[in-house]
Design a protein around this motif. Structure first.
Motif, mmCIF file in Angstrom:
data_model
loop_
_atom_site.group_PDB
_atom_site.id
_atom_site.type_symbol
_atom_site.label_atom_id
_atom_site.label_comp_id
_atom_site.label_asym_id
_atom_site.label_seq_id
_atom_site.Cartn_x
_atom_site.Cartn_y
_atom_site.Cartn_z
ATOM 1 N N TRP A 36 -14.706 8.765 -6.316
ATOM 2 C CA TRP A 36 -13.421 9.132 -6.912
ATOM 3 C C TRP A 36 -12.261 8.664 -6.054
ATOM 4 N N MET A 37 -12.411 8.784 -4.742
ATOM 5 C CA MET A 37 -11.350 8.329 -3.831
ATOM 6 C C MET A 37 -11.062 6.855 -4.086
ATOM 7 N N LYS A 38 -12.119 6.053 -4.142
ATOM 8 C CA LYS A 38 -11.953 4.608 -4.368
ATOM 9 C C LYS A 38 -11.304 4.346 -5.722
ATOM 10 N N THR A 95 -8.258 17.605 -10.514
ATOM 11 C CA THR A 95 -9.517 18.322 -10.661
ATOM 12 C C THR A 95 -10.174 18.022 -11.990
ATOM 13 N N SER A 96 -11.398 18.448 -12.125
ATOM 14 C CA SER A 96 -12.084 18.350 -13.416
ATOM 15 C C SER A 96 -12.093 19.708 -14.108
ATOM 16 N N TRP A 97 -11.497 20.732 -13.467
ATOM 17 C CA TRP A 97 -11.467 22.084 -14.022
ATOM 18 C C TRP A 97 -10.231 22.290 -14.871
ATOM 19 N N GLU A 98 -10.397 23.049 -15.930
ATOM 20 C CA GLU A 98 -9.250 23.454 -16.744
ATOM 21 C C GLU A 98 -9.283 24.970 -16.951
ATOM 22 N N GLU A 99 -9.599 25.699 -15.893
ATOM 23 C CA GLU A 99 -9.668 27.155 -15.965
ATOM 24 C C GLU A 99 -8.286 27.751 -15.743
ATOM 25 N N THR A 149 -6.045 16.499 -14.640
ATOM 26 C CA THR A 149 -7.509 16.462 -14.597
ATOM 27 C C THR A 149 -7.981 15.042 -14.341
ATOM 28 N N LYS A 150 -9.167 14.938 -13.796
ATOM 29 C CA LYS A 150 -9.705 13.616 -13.451
ATOM 30 C C LYS A 150 -9.911 12.738 -14.680
ATOM 31 N N THR A 151 -10.137 13.337 -15.822
ATOM 32 C CA THR A 151 -10.295 12.529 -17.039
ATOM 33 C C THR A 151 -8.969 11.883 -17.445
ATOM 34 N N SER A 152 -7.865 12.383 -16.901
ATOM 35 C CA SER A 152 -6.538 11.820 -17.201
ATOM 36 C C SER A 152 -5.987 11.051 -16.005
ATOM 37 N N TYR A 153 -6.850 10.447 -15.195
ATOM 38 C CA TYR A 153 -6.404 9.783 -13.974
ATOM 39 C C TYR A 153 -5.387 8.674 -14.235
ATOM 40 N N ARG A 154 -5.369 8.141 -15.446
ATOM 41 C CA ARG A 154 -4.390 7.090 -15.759
ATOM 42 C C ARG A 154 -2.954 7.625 -15.745
#
Length: 192
Positions: A15-17, A86-90, A107-112
């Motif tokens: 993920w860092m890369k 994060t990948s959490w949505e709590e 969230t990581k799914t929205s990294y763009r």
């Protein structure tokens, strides 16, 4: 214009890369520090970086600080522009992130969307990413709604919202089930 100096705190090398390579494509943002551990993250001072992109789930074992705790330490050192990643949505995690001073939460799914979040943070804008804005609006509406409740009624309401039964609420609050039943009836009438 000098590029925005970004520190990425992420314990997953993949993920860092990914994040760093993606962000480095932007002409106005440069990753000046990569922190893989809490120790590396909290050694940085606010003269070295403009924005911190903080992974929430840093813990690899029980002794490590979580991303929330690291962000709290950085915020207390004067780093006021922290974006949680994060990948959490709590709901509780999101609220706690903003409570400790985070300026955004992606969230990581929205990294763009990270470059825009970084630019907004640099400009001092508290922009709510679409990942969290519905959750925060829902929480705000709930807070406004329960304002009419007494502290005791709030305790009962919160436990009911967490899914506890009347009996469990009664046990937790040292009340009779009948008292809890009456309080829930009053709460419903006040809220509705």
């Amino acid at each position: 214009m000098c590029p925005i100096k970004l520190m990425v705190v992420e314990d997953d090398p993949v993920w860092m890369k990914c994040v760093c390579e993606y962000v480095e494509k932007e002409e106005d943002i440069t990753v000046v520090k990569q922190a893989y551990t809490k120790e590396q993250a909290i050694q940085v001072n606010n003269e070295q970086v403009d924005i911190v992109l903080m992974d929430l789930s840093l813990t690899k074992d029980e002794a490590d600080l979580s991303g929330i705790e690291v962000a709290r330490k950085l915020y207390s050192k004067g780093m006021k522009k922290i974006i949680m990643l994060t990948s959490w949505e709590e709901t509780d995690t999101i609220l706690e992130s903003f409570d400790i001073g985070a300026i955004n939460y992606v969230t990581k799914t929205s990294y763009r969307d990270i470059p825009k979040a970084v630019r907004d943070a640099y400009e001092g804008k508290v922009s709510l990413h679409s990942d969290v804005s519905p959750i925060l609006v829902k929480e705000l509406k709930k807070e406004r709604k329960i304002k009419v409740l007494t502290p005791t009624e709030r305790d009962v309401y919160e436990l009911k919202e967490k899914g506890l039964s009347r009996k469990q609420i009664a046990e937790k609050l040292y009340k009779s089930v009948e008292t809890v039943k009456k309080q829930l009836k009053v709460i419903r009438s006040k809220i509705n």
